[in-house]
Scaffold this motif. Structure first.
Motif, PDB file in Angstrom:
ATOM      1  N   GLU A 142       0.783  -1.291   0.082  1.00 31.23           N
ATOM      2  CA  GLU A 142       0.051  -0.143  -0.138  1.00 31.23           C
ATOM      3  C   GLU A 142       0.948   1.219   0.055  1.00 31.23           C
ATOM      4  OE1 GLU A 142      -2.264  -0.585   3.512  1.00 31.23           O
ATOM      5  OE2 GLU A 142      -3.748  -1.739   2.484  1.00 31.23           O
ATOM      6  N   ILE A 143       2.262   1.220   0.116  1.00 36.92           N
ATOM      7  CA  ILE A 143       3.076   2.239   0.303  1.00 36.92           C
ATOM      8  C   ILE A 143       3.341   3.037  -0.993  1.00 36.92           C
ATOM      9  CG2 ILE A 143       3.968   1.648   2.602  1.00 36.92           C
ATOM     10  CD1 ILE A 143       6.618   1.074   0.932  1.00 36.92           C
ATOM     11  N   SER A 150       5.238   6.449  -1.751  1.00 36.99           N
ATOM     12  CA  SER A 150       4.525   7.371  -1.699  1.00 36.99           C
ATOM     13  C   SER A 150       4.206   7.733  -0.318  1.00 36.99           C
ATOM     14  CB  SER A 150       3.155   7.537  -2.543  1.00 36.99           C
ATOM     15  OG  SER A 150       2.427   6.456  -2.310  1.00 36.99           O
ATOM     16  N   ASP A 151       4.416   6.913   0.619  1.00 35.72           N
ATOM     17  CA  ASP A 151       4.045   6.978   2.026  1.00 35.72           C
ATOM     18  C   ASP A 151       5.165   7.464   2.962  1.00 35.72           C
ATOM     19  OD1 ASP A 151       3.929   6.454   5.065  1.00 35.72           O
ATOM     20  OD2 ASP A 151       2.317   4.776   4.143  1.00 35.72           O
ATOM     21  N   GLU A 152       5.045   8.931   3.071  1.00 38.15           N
ATOM     22  CA  GLU A 152       6.324   9.527   4.169  1.00 38.15           C
ATOM     23  C   GLU A 152       6.629   8.692   5.461  1.00 38.15           C
ATOM     24  OE1 GLU A 152       8.279  11.613   2.693  1.00 38.15           O
ATOM     25  OE2 GLU A 152       6.994  11.554   0.941  1.00 38.15           O
ATOM     26  N   ALA A 154       6.471   5.541   5.832  1.00 42.51           N
ATOM     27  CA  ALA A 154       7.167   4.472   5.317  1.00 42.51           C
ATOM     28  C   ALA A 154       8.746   4.876   5.294  1.00 42.51           C
ATOM     29  CB  ALA A 154       6.864   3.895   4.199  1.00 42.51           C
TER      30      ALA A 154
END
Length: 175
Positions: A142-143, A150-152, A154
């Motif tokens: 999902e990141i 796109s997940d900061e 992460a």
């Protein structure tokens, strides 16, 4: 100290390699003596015993044994870590690895089996006498957005894993 970053997925379009390329960039910014082994490149041969192997395979084994710090990323495949990653360690001489430090990132399609896979990788590294950072990073697919992280949050977890592993290695080096 020398660092090796290992992307443990053999898939050409592996999400693990996206994560570990990010880890490699960050680790390289902390220490220019950082090398990257990407099993997605398909250059590491399957271990077949005591025979001659290609240069990429020999170089990967040497880079691992020469490094003080290992940053390892593995996907979860059928509740296990990547067999390509296990294959890579067939080339590593355990008499040359004691006291090294490793951090790890584990990627899965959903929230399942992270601690099982962390335990298995930790057991493998224990055979090599490697001290493992207990704070592994668990990530799901999902990141990603368009083949990028796109997940900061992460990204922050990955940086913390690198920093924590470097800190452990630094403390051990002083002893």
């Amino acid at each position: 100290m020398k660092i090796v970053v290992i992307s443990g997925s053999p898939r050409k379009t592996a999400n693990t390699q996206i994560i570990m390329k990010y880890v490699n960039e960050y680790a390289s910014s902390k220490n220019p003596d950082t090398k990257f082994i990407n099993l997605s490149d398909g250059e590491i041969e399957c271990y077949r015993g005591d025979i001659e192997y290609n240069e990429a395979t020999k170089k990967a084994a040497k880079d691992i044994m020469d490094a003080d710090i290992w940053l390892i990323g593995s996907p979860i495949y059928n509740s296990f870590f990547s067999s390509a990653l296990k294959n890579l360690f067939e080339y590593v001489d355990h008499s040359k690895t004691e006291g090294k430090v490793a951090g790890m990132t584990i990627l899965a399609a959903e929230n399942i089996g992270f601690t099982d896979v962390q335990t298995m990788i930790t057991q493998l590294l224990s055979y090599f006498g490697v001290i493992t950072n207990p704070k592994a990073v668990y990530l799901t697919t999902e990141i990603f957005t368009e083949n990028e992280i796109s997940d900061e949050g992460a990204k922050d977890k990955l940086k913390e894993m690198v920093d924590g592993t470097l800190k452990i290695a630094s403390k051990l080096k002083k002893e």
